[in-house]
Design an enzyme around this catalytic site. Structure first.
Site, PDB file in Angstrom:
ATOM      1  N   CYS A 191       0.842  -1.195   0.000  1.00 51.22           N
ATOM      2  CA  CYS A 191       0.000   0.000   0.000  1.00 51.22           C
ATOM      3  C   CYS A 191       0.882   1.251   0.000  1.00 51.22           C
ATOM      4  O   CYS A 191       1.990   1.243   0.524  1.00 51.22           O
ATOM      5  CB  CYS A 191      -0.910   0.003   1.226  1.00 51.22           C
ATOM      6  SG  CYS A 191      -2.030   1.425   1.297  1.00 51.22           S
ATOM      7  N   ASP A 233       0.437   3.806   1.690  1.00 48.15           N
ATOM      8  CA  ASP A 233       0.441   4.373   3.047  1.00 48.15           C
ATOM      9  C   ASP A 233       1.870   4.617   3.532  1.00 48.15           C
ATOM     10  O   ASP A 233       2.728   3.730   3.440  1.00 48.15           O
ATOM     11  CB  ASP A 233      -0.293   3.396   3.985  1.00 48.15           C
ATOM     12  CG  ASP A 233      -0.594   4.014   5.343  1.00 48.15           C
ATOM     13  OD1 ASP A 233       0.350   4.460   6.017  1.00 48.15           O
ATOM     14  OD2 ASP A 233      -1.781   4.035   5.723  1.00 48.15           O
ATOM     15  N   ARG A 278       3.156   4.606   6.280  1.00 47.75           N
ATOM     16  CA  ARG A 278       3.610   3.861   7.464  1.00 47.75           C
ATOM     17  C   ARG A 278       4.088   2.455   7.160  1.00 47.75           C
ATOM     18  O   ARG A 278       4.485   1.721   8.066  1.00 47.75           O
ATOM     19  CB  ARG A 278       2.474   3.815   8.497  1.00 47.75           C
ATOM     20  CG  ARG A 278       2.035   5.180   8.979  1.00 47.75           C
ATOM     21  CD  ARG A 278       0.706   5.125   9.705  1.00 47.75           C
ATOM     22  NE  ARG A 278      -0.382   4.705   8.802  1.00 47.75           N
ATOM     23  CZ  ARG A 278      -1.640   4.535   9.198  1.00 47.75           C
ATOM     24  NH1 ARG A 278      -1.975   4.739  10.456  1.00 47.75           N
ATOM     25  NH2 ARG A 278      -2.560   4.165   8.326  1.00 47.75           N
ATOM     26  N   HIS A 291      -2.208  -4.068   4.940  1.00 47.23           N
ATOM     27  CA  HIS A 291      -1.935  -3.667   6.329  1.00 47.23           C
ATOM     28  C   HIS A 291      -3.222  -3.292   7.043  1.00 47.23           C
ATOM     29  O   HIS A 291      -4.122  -2.696   6.453  1.00 47.23           O
ATOM     30  CB  HIS A 291      -0.944  -2.490   6.376  1.00 47.23           C
ATOM     31  CG  HIS A 291      -1.499  -1.207   5.844  1.00 47.23           C
ATOM     32  ND1 HIS A 291      -1.923  -0.173   6.649  1.00 47.23           N
ATOM     33  CD2 HIS A 291      -1.734  -0.788   4.568  1.00 47.23           C
ATOM     34  CE1 HIS A 291      -2.364   0.818   5.898  1.00 47.23           C
ATOM     35  NE2 HIS A 291      -2.270   0.477   4.633  1.00 47.23           N
ATOM     36  N   CYS A 303      -5.781   0.175   7.035  1.00 47.55           N
ATOM     37  CA  CYS A 303      -5.677   0.686   5.663  1.00 47.55           C
ATOM     38  C   CYS A 303      -6.848   1.633   5.360  1.00 47.55           C
ATOM     39  O   CYS A 303      -8.011   1.227   5.394  1.00 47.55           O
ATOM     40  CB  CYS A 303      -5.664  -0.471   4.667  1.00 47.55           C
ATOM     41  SG  CYS A 303      -5.397   0.075   2.966  1.00 47.55           S
TER      42      CYS A 303
END
Ligand code: CO
Length: 222
Positions: free
Chosen positions: A51, A53, A55, A107, A110
């Site tokens: 993803c 993202d 993080r 994750h 998400c």
């Protein structure tokens, strides 16, 4: 834009450039040939599809170094067979780099998956999230029985990752590669951003045996 916001933006921007100089200095202090070696080429054995993202960076969560993992990321680690970007990355990594592991990494937490579970409009991205809504539809019988919102979202994160693994296995790229070599596996993992730990969803595939009669392609005809 106010001066305060300008300064703040400038600070973030300058930090990146400064961070790069620190990174280079640190690498060179432990290995003076670090960048010369990297510049000579790459031979990663892993393709990571994760993803976007901020993080869940592939190298940090797996404690790997530059040169070890080929990476493709998009919102909610979706693998659609009409996405030329994803297909190009897959084809190059499987047929040129000859990676041995393709890992789809979802994750928990998400935002893309959470958005797909709602009825809210977000704009253009709604078209991308439709793919995840389709995963929900496929597994509604299971998901609708989960009353806790957090647990239901976590389960859709897992199911979305699993469906993307199967989507990859259904591509001609993966199936033709399996015909030519037996050292290619496709895996599904979930990162728990609450603990940092990876969870193997145990859906690893190394052949087209379980894809069903319309998806398992005849690889003798090309
Ligand atoms: Co995400």
């Amino acid at each position: 834009m106010t001066e305060d916001i300008k300064n703040e933006t400038n600070h973030t921007y300058q930090q990146l450039l400064e961070g790069n100089r620190t990174f280079v200095a640190e690498q060179l202090s432990t290995d003076p040939d670090y960048f010369t070696t990297l510049a000579s080429g790459q031979k990663p054995e892993v393709l990571w599809i994760g993803c976007s993202d901020s993080r869940v960076p592939a190298n940090q969560v797996t404690n790997t170094k530059p040169g070890e993992v080929f990476v493709h990321r998009n919102i909610a680690n979706v693998c659609v067979h009409s996405d030329m970007n994803m297909l190009s990355v897959l084809d190059y990594s499987v047929n040129v780099l000859k990676v041995k592991h393709v890992i789809v990494a979802g994750h928990y937490g998400c935002g893309g998956v959470a958005a797909a579970m709602s009825n809210k409009q977000y704009g253009l991205i709604d078209n991308w999230l439709r793919h995840i809504k389709d995963v929900y539809r496929l597994h509604a019988h299971e998901l609708d029985l989960i009353t806790d919102d957090q647990k239901r979202t976590d389960r859709l994160v897992e199911l979305n990752t699993i469906e993307q693994v199967f989507n990859l296995c259904k591509t001609t790229i993966i199936q033709n590669a399996w015909k030519e070599r037996d050292d290619l596996q496709v895996h599904g993992w979930v990162i728990d951003i609450r603990t940092g730990l990876l969870k193997d969803l145990k859906v690893s595939c190394s052949n087209s045996d379980n894809l069903g009669k319309v998806f398992a392609l005849d690889t003798s005809v090309k």
